[in-house]
Scaffold this active site. Structure first.
Site, short mmCIF file in Angstrom:
data_model
loop_
_atom_site.label_atom_id
_atom_site.label_comp_id
_atom_site.label_asym_id
_atom_site.label_seq_id
_atom_site.Cartn_x
_atom_site.Cartn_y
_atom_site.Cartn_z
N ARG A 64 46.46 40.15 45.58
CA ARG A 64 45.87 41.37 44.99
C ARG A 64 46.20 42.58 45.87
O ARG A 64 46.47 43.66 45.39
CB ARG A 64 44.33 41.24 44.87
CG ARG A 64 43.80 40.02 44.11
CD ARG A 64 43.98 40.15 42.61
NE ARG A 64 45.33 40.13 42.15
CZ ARG A 64 46.12 39.02 42.09
NH1 ARG A 64 45.66 37.85 42.45
NH2 ARG A 64 47.36 39.10 41.65
N GLN A 96 34.26 49.62 39.63
CA GLN A 96 34.23 48.17 39.83
C GLN A 96 35.53 47.73 40.48
O GLN A 96 35.67 46.57 40.86
CB GLN A 96 34.07 47.45 38.48
CG GLN A 96 32.76 47.74 37.78
CD GLN A 96 32.79 47.22 36.35
OE1 GLN A 96 32.44 46.08 36.09
NE2 GLN A 96 33.21 48.05 35.42
N VAL A 98 38.63 47.26 43.08
CA VAL A 98 38.70 47.05 44.52
C VAL A 98 39.95 47.68 45.11
O VAL A 98 40.16 47.64 46.32
CB VAL A 98 38.60 45.54 44.86
CG1 VAL A 98 37.21 45.02 44.50
CG2 VAL A 98 39.66 44.71 44.12
N ASP A 99 40.79 48.29 44.25
CA ASP A 99 41.93 49.06 44.77
C ASP A 99 41.42 50.43 45.23
O ASP A 99 40.27 50.78 45.00
CB ASP A 99 43.03 49.20 43.69
CG ASP A 99 42.56 50.00 42.47
OD1 ASP A 99 42.07 51.15 42.64
OD2 ASP A 99 42.65 49.48 41.34
N HIS A 114 32.04 46.58 43.76
CA HIS A 114 32.52 45.20 43.91
C HIS A 114 33.36 45.01 45.17
O HIS A 114 34.07 44.01 45.30
CB HIS A 114 33.32 44.77 42.67
CG HIS A 114 32.46 44.60 41.45
ND1 HIS A 114 32.95 44.53 40.17
CD2 HIS A 114 31.11 44.49 41.32
CE1 HIS A 114 31.95 44.38 39.30
NE2 HIS A 114 30.83 44.37 39.97
N CYS A 122 32.57 39.83 58.09
CA CYS A 122 32.14 38.54 58.62
C CYS A 122 31.60 37.66 57.48
O CYS A 122 30.79 38.11 56.67
CB CYS A 122 31.04 38.79 59.65
SG CYS A 122 30.27 37.27 60.23
N GLY A 183 37.56 51.98 30.71
CA GLY A 183 38.41 50.82 31.00
C GLY A 183 37.71 49.61 31.57
O GLY A 183 38.20 48.98 32.49
N THR A 184 36.57 49.26 31.00
CA THR A 184 35.90 48.02 31.43
C THR A 184 35.39 47.28 30.20
O THR A 184 34.91 47.91 29.25
CB THR A 184 34.77 48.29 32.45
OG1 THR A 184 34.03 47.10 32.67
CG2 THR A 184 33.84 49.40 32.00
N ALA A 227 43.51 55.20 29.38
CA ALA A 227 42.92 56.18 30.30
C ALA A 227 43.94 57.23 30.74
O ALA A 227 43.64 58.43 30.76
CB ALA A 227 42.34 55.46 31.51
N1 APR Z 1 43.10 52.40 29.84
C1 APR Z 1 41.78 52.13 29.69
N2 APR Z 1 41.31 50.89 29.50
C2 APR Z 1 42.19 49.87 29.45
C3 APR Z 1 43.57 50.06 29.60
C4 APR Z 1 44.02 51.40 29.80
N3 APR Z 1 45.34 51.69 29.94
N4 APR Z 1 44.18 48.86 29.49
C5 APR Z 1 43.20 47.94 29.31
N5 APR Z 1 42.00 48.56 29.26
C6 APR Z 1 40.67 47.98 29.07
C7 APR Z 1 40.64 46.72 28.24
O1 APR Z 1 40.50 47.07 26.87
C8 APR Z 1 39.39 46.04 28.76
O2 APR Z 1 38.25 46.43 28.02
O3 APR Z 1 40.21 47.58 30.34
C9 APR Z 1 39.25 46.57 30.18
C10 APR Z 1 39.46 45.55 31.25
O4 APR Z 1 38.42 44.61 31.21
P1 APR Z 1 38.29 43.47 32.30
O5 APR Z 1 39.63 42.85 32.52
O6 APR Z 1 37.17 42.61 31.93
O7 APR Z 1 37.98 44.30 33.65
P2 APR Z 1 36.59 44.86 34.15
O8 APR Z 1 35.70 45.16 33.01
O9 APR Z 1 36.88 45.93 35.13
O10 APR Z 1 36.02 43.60 34.92
C11 APR Z 1 34.78 43.71 35.57
O11 APR Z 1 35.01 41.51 36.43
O12 APR Z 1 36.40 39.90 37.24
C12 APR Z 1 35.47 40.83 37.58
O13 APR Z 1 35.00 41.81 39.62
C13 APR Z 1 35.93 41.87 38.57
O14 APR Z 1 35.38 44.22 38.69
C14 APR Z 1 35.80 43.18 37.83
C15 APR Z 1 34.75 42.85 36.78
#
Ligand code: APR
Length: 239
Positions: A64, A96, A98-99, A114, A122, A183-184, A227
């Site tokens: 990662r 959320q 980590v980058d 996160h 530690c 984007g989550t 985004a």
């Molecule tokens: N712009 C905006 N959103 C986007 C794009 C983009 N270019 N490409 C994809 N997405 C959206 C997808 O539609 C999806 O809803 O980003 C979302 C990614 O969802 P996840 O992969 O579930 O990521 P996230 O919600 O950040 O995960 C939450 O889960 O695994 C853990 O700790 C990890 O912080 C993470 C947490």
């Protein structure tokens, strides 16, 4: 083009997820080409996984790191940094991710709930603060020890662990009048609940991403799009 108006007395809380870094080339987790299609969470991202095989966990987070450190912020990250320039202390960003792409785009008022890839801490939580660590580990023997003797682990919140900075996050949600979630997938808690908490306090709630999230019913508005394409030019700051 759709606009989100930001009024003179608005306080803005932004929650970002993996989607905001997707256009920078960093894999999301739950999209069809996401990380959890290739790895099992219970092998690499839980306290039990760490207990069973710190080598496998460091291997995963080293990969990662490699991907994140060569990535560059995209126009979505820059648009949020610019919004913070306009709003100053009326802006707060909770990621959320980590980058460190938000920081590299210029964001300052932010928390990484996160954890952060570029840090280690530690494994016994002995009280020493997390330290900067950008090593791409090839073997567990290269991983350092804390001054207390325990092994250093990634400064990442594993599934089942408490997210970081929750007190500060809760205070910022309570006083926000506009929550924007970007984007989550809305499937990981407590982050997926933030929109409900904000809404209960009367805030407007906007989601931005290419598809509706799992908690879509809690948003007053959904802006469909990537985004990096949607955020630049989305905000209309009125005061
Ligand atoms: N712009 C905006 N959103 C986007 C794009 C983009 N270019 N490409 C994809 N997405 C959206 C997808 O539609 C999806 O809803 O980003 C979302 C990614 O969802 P996840 O992969 O579930 O990521 P996230 O919600 O950040 O995960 C939450 O889960 O695994 C853990 O700790 C990890 O912080 C993470 C947490």
């Amino acid at each position: 083009m759709q606009k989100v108006s930001i009024l003179a007395n608005d306080r803005v809380f932004v929650l970002t997820g993996a989607g905001v870094s997707a256009e920078s080339g960093i894999q999301t987790f739950r999209d069809s080409d996401g990380l959890w299609a290739g790895y099992r969470i219970e092998d690499v991202c839980t306290p039990d996984a760490w207990e069973a095989s710190p080598a496998r966990v460091w291997d995963f987070y080293s990969a990662r790191r490699e991907a994140a450190f060569k990535a560059e912020p995209n126009p979505g990250h820059f648009a949020l940094a610019e919004l913070e320039q306009w709003l100053g202390e009326r802006f707060f960003l909770c990621t959320q991710n980590v980058d460190d792409l938000h920081e590299r785009a210029g964001s300052e008022r932010l928390v990484h709930m996160h954890g952060e890839l570029a840090m280690a801490r530690c494994e016994d939580d002995c009280g020493q603060p997390p330290v900067s660590d950008r090593t791409i580990y090839k073997s567990l023997t290269a991983v350092g020890r804390c001054s207390c003797g325990a092994r250093m682990r990634p400064h990442i919140v594993f599934f089942g662990e408490m997210p970081l900075e929750m007190g500060k996050i809760q205070r910022e949600i309570d006083r926000s009048t506009l929550m924007m979630v970007i984007g989550t997938s809305g499937s990981v808690y407590p982050a997926a609940n933030f929109v409900r908490w904000a809404r209960q306090k009367g805030a407007r709630t906007v989601y931005i991403g290419p598809e509706a999230p799992q908690n879509a019913e809690s948003f007053s508005e959904i802006v469909l799009g990537k985004a990096g394409q949607v955020l630049p030019g989305l905000f209309q700051v009125e005061g």
